[in-house]
Write an enzyme that holds these catalytic residues in place. Structure first.
Site, PDB file in Angstrom:
ATOM      1  N   ARG A  61       0.767   4.374   0.638  1.00 21.85           N
ATOM      2  CA  ARG A  61       0.828   5.405   1.680  1.00 21.85           C
ATOM      3  C   ARG A  61       1.496   4.948   2.967  1.00 21.85           C
ATOM      4  NH1 ARG A  61      -5.727   5.592   2.312  1.00 21.85           N
ATOM      5  NH2 ARG A  61      -6.079   3.585   3.303  1.00 21.85           N
ATOM      6  N   HIS A  65       2.691  -3.910   6.838  1.00 21.25           N
ATOM      7  CA  HIS A  65       1.736  -2.830   6.564  1.00 21.25           C
ATOM      8  C   HIS A  65       1.734  -1.844   7.725  1.00 21.25           C
ATOM      9  CE1 HIS A  65      -0.642  -4.501   3.086  1.00 21.25           C
ATOM     10  NE2 HIS A  65       0.113  -5.548   3.419  1.00 21.25           N
ATOM     11  N   SER A  66       0.940  -0.785   7.554  1.00 23.83           N
ATOM     12  CA  SER A  66       0.765   0.156   8.649  1.00 23.83           C
ATOM     13  C   SER A  66      -0.670   0.659   8.573  1.00 23.83           C
ATOM     14  CB  SER A  66       1.810   1.266   8.499  1.00 23.83           C
ATOM     15  OG  SER A  66       1.270   2.536   8.420  1.00 23.83           O
ATOM     16  N   GLU A 125       1.031  -5.057  11.139  1.00 23.52           N
ATOM     17  CA  GLU A 125       0.583  -3.667  11.048  1.00 23.52           C
ATOM     18  C   GLU A 125       1.404  -2.892  12.073  1.00 23.52           C
ATOM     19  OE1 GLU A 125      -1.660  -2.410   8.948  1.00 23.52           O
ATOM     20  OE2 GLU A 125      -2.796  -4.149   8.258  1.00 23.52           O
ATOM     21  N   HIS A 140       0.858  -1.192   0.000  1.00 22.30           N
ATOM     22  CA  HIS A 140       0.000   0.000   0.000  1.00 22.30           C
ATOM     23  C   HIS A 140       0.892   1.238   0.000  1.00 22.30           C
ATOM     24  CE1 HIS A 140      -3.227  -2.757   1.859  1.00 22.30           C
ATOM     25  NE2 HIS A 140      -3.399  -2.654   0.545  1.00 22.30           N
ATOM     26  N   ASN A 159      -3.196  -5.986  -2.240  1.00 20.19           N
ATOM     27  CA  ASN A 159      -3.515  -6.945  -1.182  1.00 20.19           C
ATOM     28  C   ASN A 159      -4.941  -7.497  -1.264  1.00 20.19           C
ATOM     29  OD1 ASN A 159      -2.174  -8.390   0.809  1.00 20.19           O
ATOM     30  ND2 ASN A 159      -3.088  -7.176   2.477  1.00 20.19           N
ATOM     31  N   ARG A 160      -5.566  -7.340  -2.423  1.00 18.16           N
ATOM     32  CA  ARG A 160      -6.825  -8.031  -2.731  1.00 18.16           C
ATOM     33  C   ARG A 160      -6.688  -8.788  -4.054  1.00 18.16           C
ATOM     34  NH1 ARG A 160      -6.975  -6.343   1.478  1.00 18.16           N
ATOM     35  NH2 ARG A 160      -8.531  -5.129   2.620  1.00 18.16           N
ATOM     36  N   TYR A 170     -11.490  -7.108   9.957  1.00 18.77           N
ATOM     37  CA  TYR A 170     -12.634  -7.413   9.094  1.00 18.77           C
ATOM     38  C   TYR A 170     -12.200  -8.540   8.171  1.00 18.77           C
ATOM     39  CZ  TYR A 170      -9.370  -4.204   6.958  1.00 18.77           C
ATOM     40  OH  TYR A 170      -8.196  -3.608   6.568  1.00 18.77           O
ATOM     41  N   ARG A 195      -3.470   4.430  -1.885  1.00 21.08           N
ATOM     42  CA  ARG A 195      -3.241   3.083  -1.334  1.00 21.08           C
ATOM     43  C   ARG A 195      -2.886   2.048  -2.418  1.00 21.08           C
ATOM     44  NH1 ARG A 195      -5.687  -0.553   2.689  1.00 21.08           N
ATOM     45  NH2 ARG A 195      -6.542  -2.387   1.697  1.00 21.08           N
TER      46      ARG A 195
END
Ligand code: 0X9
Ligand code: ZN
Length: 438
Positions: free
Chosen positions: A205, A328-329, A404, A203, A275-276, A381, A258
């Protein structure tokens, strides 16, 4: 201009001399950041639905209890009336106010790097006083480098440690940038080494993630003797910038971008969420086929060059790769599979959990940072098509995680970069330690 009003003269000069601060925030005037507390399941489900299906809302964080998101001025009143119908409490902050505050303790580099790491030519001499390279490294980990600077830092390490470090490209991004990698190994000639694969910045950002992976490379190589046991029969394979186009775009045009930068003729919206885009339960849940969505999953599994470069590497080395870490963050989480659905427990959940807890424990030793561990579907989620599920579920890589990193937003202050790098380093080493058990 907001910048002129809020920052001190010196900081403004730094900003204006480097990346134009206004450029990557242009268009965000009047945006509001919401922190929503939603104790009940009903409100949480509503927010999950918004994240997936309302392309105008940008979720920065979504856990069972809290959402952090930004909303444009045109959607503000509609969104607030939705929140009051839900009966949830929330706080607001003007986005520009937040960014100005963060700006005040940040330094920026221009495209060629305000802080020069050694260039290939002088690194090759390798006679440089150690103190100087330490100082340069401190400079490198006190700002957010651009793509070019990242690549020269990586090639610099490879030229300084030619016996132990190889610099390569896994392929090219949508816009033709290299997806650069470093392979670190004590015994490069031994073929059967197990691989610890670590990637960051899928991602765009999530800037801090790249720095932690580069710091891992730097620390391992600068202290090879100390890590002799950990590296004995392990090759550490690092991809610090999986989404170079998205990353550059966050520096030049949109700080909160992103996805990758895939453009579709005739469409105003662009980008696929890398990441999808992986081929495990692709587009099943928490992903969208609306190409304006932040979680757009692409036209097919692996449709993106960034995804397929990673998949090609992992598939080719599938028998050797024992650890896959996707950094990730933000949120201070260590997630293990499965993330595609709730209540799907992998057969080796005991091992996955205990290694995650050990890593979290090591991270905490530096300054007490506390991570939460679990499956992302239970803590956050459901989201399918991510690297963690693909590595574990489709390739059989036994240790597969998403980290994360800490932070309250995507912009970790420059003075904090080194601390996040150091604490995360302890976690990385703990993960790598477990690779030789397989
Ligand atoms: O949603 C994501 O892609 C990750 N969070 S982030 O805020 N960095 O975007 C979490 C992915 C966790 N893994 C799975 N859901 N499989
Ligand atoms: Zn992310």
């Amino acid at each position: 201009m907001w910048q002129r009003i809020v920052c001190s003269l010196t900081l403004c000069l730094v900003g204006l001399a480097g990346t134009s601060l206004a450029n990557n925030l242009a268009g965000y005037e009047g945006y509001t950041k919401y922190t929503v507390e939603h104790g009940n399941e009903n409100a949480f489900r509503y927010m999950v639905d918004l994240q997936t299906n309302d392309a105008d809302l940008d979720f920065w964080l979504l856990t069972r209890n809290t959402s952090v998101l930004t909303v444009s001025p045109t959607r503000k009143s509609q969104f607030e009336s939705r929140l009051s119908n839900l009966g949830v409490s929330y706080q607001v902050q003007p986005l520009m106010e937040l960014m100005a505050a963060l700006q005040a303790n940040s330094t920026y580099a221009d495209e060629d790097g305000e802080y020069e790491e050694c260039q290939e030519a002088d690194c090759a001499e390798s006679q440089r006083p150690r103190r100087r390279s330490r100082r340069q490294a401190r400079g490198f980990f006190s700002h957010y480098p651009r793509y070019n600077e990242i690549l020269s830092f990586m090639s610099g390490l490879a030229s300084r440690y030619p016996q132990y470090c190889r610099y390569e490209s896994l392929g090219r991004s949508n816009e033709g940038r290299h997806i650069a990698a470093l392979s670190i190994s004590l015994n490069a000639k031994t073929r059967s080494r197990r691989v610890a694969y670590i990637q960051a910045a899928a991602h765009g950002r999530e800037w801090i993630t790249t720095q932690t992976v580069l710091y891992l490379a730097y620390e391992l190589l600068s202290n090879l003797r100390a890590f002799q046991r950990v590296l004995q029969d392990v090759e550490v394979f690092l991809v610090p910038l999986v989404n170079p186009d998205g990353y550059e775009y966050t520096h030049t045009s949109d700080r909160f971008w992103r996805k990758n930068r895939h453009r579709y003729a005739g469409h105003a919206c662009s980008g696929v969420d890398i990441n999808r885009n992986f081929g495990n339960h692709w587009n099943y849940q928490g992903a969208s086929q609306n190409l304006c969505s932040e979680v757009y999953s692409g036209t097919a599994p692996n449709s993106e060059p960034e995804t397929s470069a990673v998949v090609r590497y992992l598939e080719f080395n599938r028998n050797r790769v024992k650890l896959s870490l996707d950094v990730h963050s933000f949120g201070k989480f260590i997630f293990y599979p499965y993330g595609y659905a709730k209540n799907t427990v992998p057969p080796t959940v005991g091992t996955l959990r205990s290694v995650a807890l050990r890593a979290a424990n090591q991270i905490g030793k530096y300054r007490g940072t506390r991570y939460t561990t679990g499956t992302s579907a239970s803590i956050l989620y459901e989201a399918s098509g991510s690297l963690d599920d693909f590595a574990y579920g489709s390739l059989g890589i036994p240790l597969s995680y998403t980290l994360e990193l800490p932070g309250d937003e995507f912009h970790v202050p420059s003075s904090d970069i080194i601390h996040v790098c150091k604490e995360t380093f302890a976690g990385f080493v703990e993960f790598i330690r477990h690779v030789s058990l397989y």
